[in-house]
Design a protein around this motif. Structure first.
Motif, PDB file in Angstrom:
ATOM      1  N   THR A   1      52.396  33.578  46.962  1.00  0.00           N
ATOM      2  CA  THR A   1      51.425  34.647  46.928  1.00  0.00           C
ATOM      3  C   THR A   1      50.273  34.227  46.025  1.00  0.00           C
ATOM      4  O   THR A   1      50.509  33.664  44.957  1.00  0.00           O
ATOM      5  N   GLU A   2      49.041  34.482  46.468  1.00  0.00           N
ATOM      6  CA  GLU A   2      47.873  34.179  45.659  1.00  0.00           C
ATOM      7  C   GLU A   2      47.391  35.430  44.974  1.00  0.00           C
ATOM      8  O   GLU A   2      47.357  36.509  45.566  1.00  0.00           O
ATOM      9  N   LEU A   3      46.998  35.294  43.737  1.00  0.00           N
ATOM     10  CA  LEU A   3      46.514  36.402  42.948  1.00  0.00           C
ATOM     11  C   LEU A   3      45.286  35.939  42.182  1.00  0.00           C
ATOM     12  O   LEU A   3      45.304  34.867  41.576  1.00  0.00           O
ATOM     13  N   GLU A   4      44.219  36.723  42.223  1.00  0.00           N
ATOM     14  CA  GLU A   4      43.015  36.377  41.473  1.00  0.00           C
ATOM     15  C   GLU A   4      42.761  37.442  40.425  1.00  0.00           C
ATOM     16  O   GLU A   4      42.773  38.629  40.718  1.00  0.00           O
ATOM     17  N   LEU A   5      42.567  37.005  39.184  1.00  0.00           N
ATOM     18  CA  LEU A   5      42.340  37.888  38.047  1.00  0.00           C
ATOM     19  C   LEU A   5      41.152  37.396  37.247  1.00  0.00           C
ATOM     20  O   LEU A   5      40.884  36.204  37.185  1.00  0.00           O
ATOM     21  N   THR A   6      40.453  38.328  36.612  1.00  0.00           N
ATOM     22  CA  THR A   6      39.445  37.979  35.615  1.00  0.00           C
ATOM     23  C   THR A   6      40.007  38.436  34.282  1.00  0.00           C
ATOM     24  O   THR A   6      40.346  39.603  34.108  1.00  0.00           O
ATOM     25  N   ILE A   7      40.124  37.499  33.347  1.00  0.00           N
ATOM     26  CA  ILE A   7      40.784  37.782  32.090  1.00  0.00           C
ATOM     27  C   ILE A   7      39.805  37.602  30.935  1.00  0.00           C
ATOM     28  O   ILE A   7      39.177  36.547  30.809  1.00  0.00           O
ATOM     29  N   PRO A   8      39.669  38.638  30.081  1.00  0.00           N
ATOM     30  CA  PRO A   8      38.844  38.457  28.877  1.00  0.00           C
ATOM     31  C   PRO A   8      39.574  37.605  27.857  1.00  0.00           C
ATOM     32  O   PRO A   8      40.791  37.693  27.719  1.00  0.00           O
ATOM     33  N   LEU A   9      38.847  36.762  27.157  1.00  0.00           N
ATOM     34  CA  LEU A   9      39.452  35.919  26.115  1.00  0.00           C
ATOM     35  C   LEU A   9      39.369  36.600  24.762  1.00  0.00           C
ATOM     36  O   LEU A   9      38.615  37.452  24.505  1.00  0.00           O
TER      37      LEU A   9
END
Length: 133
Positions: A125-133
């Motif tokens: 399964t592919e999952l795309e996330l934007t994560i703050p550092l």
């Protein structure tokens, strides 16, 4: 398995028009669980006596440019290795074009059907996330 749905922006519980709590399951539950685990600094969750819950992504702010792009996938794999129900297959990280304090993560994982027997689905399964550092 299911859990209460969390708003992706505020991380508060989500309610319907009739004031019932929303639930989440399947891939949406995986996305929610992965996001929570990556956002919490490792060792800060009070009920995790082993200190393994969470990630070290908060230290990635120190790394600039290419070093961060190399280090962050390893930190993500480390954080998700302890997570039940999934096996990480691949992690790709790119710098967010609009905000230098965020990274875009493309994660490929397989669902673990039976932990004791090590039965894992062939399909990823592919999952795309934007994560703050």
């Amino acid at each position: 398995m299911w859990d209460f749905a969390l708003d992706p922006a505020t991380h508060d519980w989500m309610f319907g028009a009739n004031h019932d709590l929303f639930g989440v399951d399947g891939q949406d539950l995986d996305r929610q669980r992965i996001g929570i685990r990556l956002r919490i600094p490792q060792g800060t969750f009070i009920y995790d006596h082993g200190g393994r819950f969470g990630s070290r992504l908060h230290v990635a702010q120190r790394y600039t440019g290419p070093r961060g792009i190399i280090e962050i996938p390893m930190m993500i794999e480390e954080a998700l290795a302890e997570m039940d129900g999934i096996e990480v297959r691949n992690v790709d990280v790119t710098q967010d074009e609009t905000d230098p304090m965020k990274v875009n993560v493309k994660l490929e994982y397989a669902t673990v059907i039976d932990e004791e027997e090590s039965i894992i689905e062939d399909e990823t399964t592919e999952l795309e996330l934007t994560i703050p550092l």
